[in-house]
Design a protein around this motif. Sequence first.
Motif, PDB file in Angstrom:
ATOM      1  N   ASP A  65       0.829  -1.207   0.000  1.00  8.79           N
ATOM      2  CA  ASP A  65       0.000   0.000   0.000  1.00  8.79           C
ATOM      3  C   ASP A  65       0.864   1.259   0.000  1.00  8.79           C
ATOM      4  O   ASP A  65       0.525   2.254  -0.637  1.00  8.79           O
ATOM      5  CB  ASP A  65      -0.917   0.019   1.234  1.00  8.79           C
ATOM      6  N   PHE A  66       1.965   1.223   0.747  1.00  3.15           N
ATOM      7  CA  PHE A  66       2.864   2.369   0.836  1.00  3.15           C
ATOM      8  C   PHE A  66       4.309   1.896   0.742  1.00  3.15           C
ATOM      9  O   PHE A  66       4.662   0.839   1.268  1.00  3.15           O
ATOM     10  CB  PHE A  66       2.683   3.127   2.163  1.00  3.15           C
ATOM     11  N   ILE A  67       5.125   2.695   0.084  1.00  2.39           N
ATOM     12  CA  ILE A  67       6.571   2.466   0.059  1.00  2.39           C
ATOM     13  C   ILE A  67       7.221   3.699   0.672  1.00  2.39           C
ATOM     14  O   ILE A  67       7.041   4.816   0.189  1.00  2.39           O
ATOM     15  CB  ILE A  67       7.092   2.243  -1.373  1.00  2.39           C
ATOM     16  N   LEU A  68       7.961   3.494   1.750  1.00  2.00           N
ATOM     17  CA  LEU A  68       8.600   4.593   2.468  1.00  2.00           C
ATOM     18  C   LEU A  68      10.105   4.553   2.239  1.00  2.00           C
ATOM     19  O   LEU A  68      10.728   3.498   2.353  1.00  2.00           O
ATOM     20  CB  LEU A  68       8.313   4.498   3.970  1.00  2.00           C
ATOM     21  N   PHE A  69      10.681   5.705   1.933  1.00  2.00           N
ATOM     22  CA  PHE A  69      12.133   5.842   1.845  1.00  2.00           C
ATOM     23  C   PHE A  69      12.599   6.526   3.124  1.00  2.00           C
ATOM     24  O   PHE A  69      12.168   7.642   3.424  1.00  2.00           O
ATOM     25  CB  PHE A  69      12.542   6.682   0.631  1.00  2.00           C
ATOM     26  N   ASP A  70      13.460   5.869   3.864  1.00  3.48           N
ATOM     27  CA  ASP A  70      13.940   6.410   5.135  1.00  3.48           C
ATOM     28  C   ASP A  70      15.330   7.000   4.925  1.00  3.48           C
ATOM     29  O   ASP A  70      16.316   6.272   4.806  1.00  3.48           O
ATOM     30  CB  ASP A  70      13.979   5.297   6.185  1.00  3.48           C
ATOM     31  N   PHE A  71      15.396   8.329   4.871  1.00  2.00           N
ATOM     32  CA  PHE A  71      16.678   9.011   4.699  1.00  2.00           C
ATOM     33  C   PHE A  71      17.184   9.472   6.057  1.00  2.00           C
ATOM     34  O   PHE A  71      16.413   9.961   6.877  1.00  2.00           O
ATOM     35  CB  PHE A  71      16.531  10.221   3.773  1.00  2.00           C
ATOM     36  N   GLY A  72      18.471   9.343   6.274  1.00  4.85           N
ATOM     37  CA  GLY A  72      19.054   9.746   7.545  1.00  4.85           C
ATOM     38  C   GLY A  72      19.046  11.252   7.726  1.00  4.85           C
ATOM     39  O   GLY A  72      18.692  12.011   6.814  1.00  4.85           O
ATOM     40  N   ALA A  73      19.428  11.673   8.910  1.00  2.89           N
ATOM     41  CA  ALA A  73      19.472  13.106   9.214  1.00  2.89           C
ATOM     42  C   ALA A  73      20.440  13.815   8.277  1.00  2.89           C
ATOM     43  O   ALA A  73      21.502  13.291   7.940  1.00  2.89           O
ATOM     44  CB  ALA A  73      19.901  13.309  10.665  1.00  2.89           C
ATOM     45  N   GLY A  74      20.032  15.002   7.842  1.00  7.83           N
ATOM     46  CA  GLY A  74      20.896  15.791   6.977  1.00  7.83           C
ATOM     47  C   GLY A  74      21.091  15.175   5.605  1.00  7.83           C
ATOM     48  O   GLY A  74      22.208  15.117   5.095  1.00  7.83           O
ATOM     49  N   ALA A  75      19.999  14.671   5.003  1.00  3.21           N
ATOM     50  CA  ALA A  75      20.085  14.083   3.662  1.00  3.21           C
ATOM     51  C   ALA A  75      20.748  15.066   2.698  1.00  3.21           C
ATOM     52  O   ALA A  75      20.433  16.247   2.674  1.00  3.21           O
ATOM     53  CB  ALA A  75      18.686  13.723   3.165  1.00  3.21           C
ATOM     54  N   SER A  76      21.667  14.565   1.904  1.00  8.19           N
ATOM     55  CA  SER A  76      22.485  15.430   1.058  1.00  8.19           C
ATOM     56  C   SER A  76      21.895  15.594  -0.334  1.00  8.19           C
ATOM     57  O   SER A  76      20.896  14.970  -0.694  1.00  8.19           O
ATOM     58  CB  SER A  76      23.896  14.844   0.943  1.00  8.19           C
ATOM     59  N   GLU A  77      22.550  16.433  -1.134  1.00  5.94           N
ATOM     60  CA  GLU A  77      22.122  16.651  -2.512  1.00  5.94           C
ATOM     61  C   GLU A  77      22.219  15.372  -3.329  1.00  5.94           C
ATOM     62  O   GLU A  77      21.570  15.243  -4.365  1.00  5.94           O
ATOM     63  CB  GLU A  77      22.975  17.751  -3.159  1.00  5.94           C
ATOM     64  N   ASP A  78      23.014  14.431  -2.859  1.00  6.96           N
ATOM     65  CA  ASP A  78      23.184  13.169  -3.570  1.00  6.96           C
ATOM     66  C   ASP A  78      21.869  12.397  -3.662  1.00  6.96           C
ATOM     67  O   ASP A  78      21.683  11.570  -4.550  1.00  6.96           O
ATOM     68  CB  ASP A  78      24.237  12.322  -2.845  1.00  6.96           C
ATOM     69  N   LEU A  79      20.957  12.672  -2.726  1.00  8.89           N
ATOM     70  CA  LEU A  79      19.662  11.985  -2.702  1.00  8.89           C
ATOM     71  C   LEU A  79      18.507  12.935  -3.000  1.00  8.89           C
ATOM     72  O   LEU A  79      17.347  12.563  -2.853  1.00  8.89           O
ATOM     73  CB  LEU A  79      19.451  11.330  -1.330  1.00  8.89           C
ATOM     74  N   LEU A  80      18.820  14.134  -3.433  1.00  6.39           N
ATOM     75  CA  LEU A  80      17.790  15.144  -3.637  1.00  6.39           C
ATOM     76  C   LEU A  80      16.763  14.716  -4.679  1.00  6.39           C
ATOM     77  O   LEU A  80      15.572  14.995  -4.542  1.00  6.39           O
ATOM     78  CB  LEU A  80      18.436  16.474  -4.042  1.00  6.39           C
ATOM     79  N   HIS A  81      17.212  14.026  -5.727  1.00  8.70           N
ATOM     80  CA  HIS A  81      16.274  13.617  -6.775  1.00  8.70           C
ATOM     81  C   HIS A  81      15.217  12.658  -6.240  1.00  8.70           C
ATOM     82  O   HIS A  81      14.089  12.636  -6.731  1.00  8.70           O
ATOM     83  CB  HIS A  81      17.022  12.987  -7.958  1.00  8.70           C
ATOM     84  N   PHE A  82      15.562  11.866  -5.215  1.00  7.97           N
ATOM     85  CA  PHE A  82      14.572  10.994  -4.586  1.00  7.97           C
ATOM     86  C   PHE A  82      13.554  11.814  -3.802  1.00  7.97           C
ATOM     87  O   PHE A  82      12.345  11.579  -3.876  1.00  7.97           O
ATOM     88  CB  PHE A  82      15.251  10.003  -3.640  1.00  7.97           C
ATOM     89  N   LEU A  83      14.047  12.768  -3.037  1.00 11.74           N
ATOM     90  CA  LEU A  83      13.161  13.598  -2.225  1.00 11.74           C
ATOM     91  C   LEU A  83      12.166  14.362  -3.092  1.00 11.74           C
ATOM     92  O   LEU A  83      11.000  14.515  -2.736  1.00 11.74           O
ATOM     93  CB  LEU A  83      13.990  14.585  -1.389  1.00 11.74           C
ATOM     94  N   LEU A  84      12.629  14.845  -4.228  1.00  6.76           N
ATOM     95  CA  LEU A  84      11.767  15.629  -5.109  1.00  6.76           C
ATOM     96  C   LEU A  84      10.744  14.759  -5.832  1.00  6.76           C
ATOM     97  O   LEU A  84       9.695  15.249  -6.255  1.00  6.76           O
ATOM     98  CB  LEU A  84      12.620  16.380  -6.138  1.00  6.76           C
ATOM     99  N   ALA A  85      11.029  13.477  -5.974  1.00  4.22           N
ATOM    100  CA  ALA A  85      10.157  12.590  -6.745  1.00  4.22           C
ATOM    101  C   ALA A  85       9.036  11.960  -5.922  1.00  4.22           C
ATOM    102  O   ALA A  85       8.077  11.439  -6.488  1.00  4.22           O
ATOM    103  CB  ALA A  85      10.987  11.490  -7.403  1.00  4.22           C
ATOM    104  N   VAL A  86       9.139  12.016  -4.600  1.00  2.00           N
ATOM    105  CA  VAL A  86       8.123  11.360  -3.773  1.00  2.00           C
ATOM    106  C   VAL A  86       6.802  12.119  -3.823  1.00  2.00           C
ATOM    107  O   VAL A  86       6.750  13.303  -4.151  1.00  2.00           O
ATOM    108  CB  VAL A  86       8.590  11.236  -2.301  1.00  2.00           C
ATOM    109  N   ASP A  87       5.718  11.418  -3.481  1.00  2.00           N
ATOM    110  CA  ASP A  87       4.399  12.054  -3.448  1.00  2.00           C
ATOM    111  C   ASP A  87       4.294  13.037  -2.291  1.00  2.00           C
ATOM    112  O   ASP A  87       3.680  14.089  -2.405  1.00  2.00           O
ATOM    113  CB  ASP A  87       3.299  10.995  -3.307  1.00  2.00           C
TER     114      ASP A  87
END
Length: 225
Positions: A65-87
């Motif tokens: 039903d849900f897929i959660l991405f758990d990013f650690g504190a202070g997520a960097s620009e390296d993962l920014l494309h994931f953050l921007l793509a989530v609902d």
Amino acid sequence: MGQAAHFNIVDALQHQSSFQKVCVQVSSQVSFIAGGTGLGSLFRLNPEYLNQFIVQLQIARAQYDFILFDFGAGASEDLLHFLLAVDRMILVTTPEPPAIADSYSLMKLVYSIKQDLQIMAVVNQTLDRREGMKTWRRLSSTSARFLGASPSWLASLQKDDELSQSVRRQKPCMRSFPNASYSVQMRLLARSFLLQSGQKVFTAHERTFGEKVRKYLALIGRHQG
């Protein structure tokens, strides 16, 4: 969660394995895959890994039903494309000034590219609900003033002795102490999340998560170049 993962998502991509093979079943309703390190840079080095990731994610999406991405504190620009793509994004912070500063920095990064992303704030490790609300209001007002957007309120989670015991035992608090204050708060958080999220209707013209990851990966790459 009391269970160790012997392989992670990076292992699956590098060995062209299915996510199912590295998935750890916690209960009949919850599973997880360990993230590994260097996932964002892996996609930049070899676009085929991104294609494989998206295919496997689409398979998983049909099973959960849900897929959660758990990013650690202070997520960097390296993962920014994931953050921007989530609902939608759940921003977890605490009343401590360093945590608030990290949260603001992350929102600044996200809002600079996608100001309409729905961000919900959870204030963890509070003394009481009042402290949680106070922390959120301070973060929200600063964000609205300087970034032009702000996170909505989702919940606060108070410090709890049973939670500390669960952490030491490496067992989920909601399973070890289902009636503990923290467990009750988590159920309320989940209910509030579902109410705020609503029933998302997917339309034919809407971009999929994979398409959005590709879009923002290319956008960030051009920006950095």
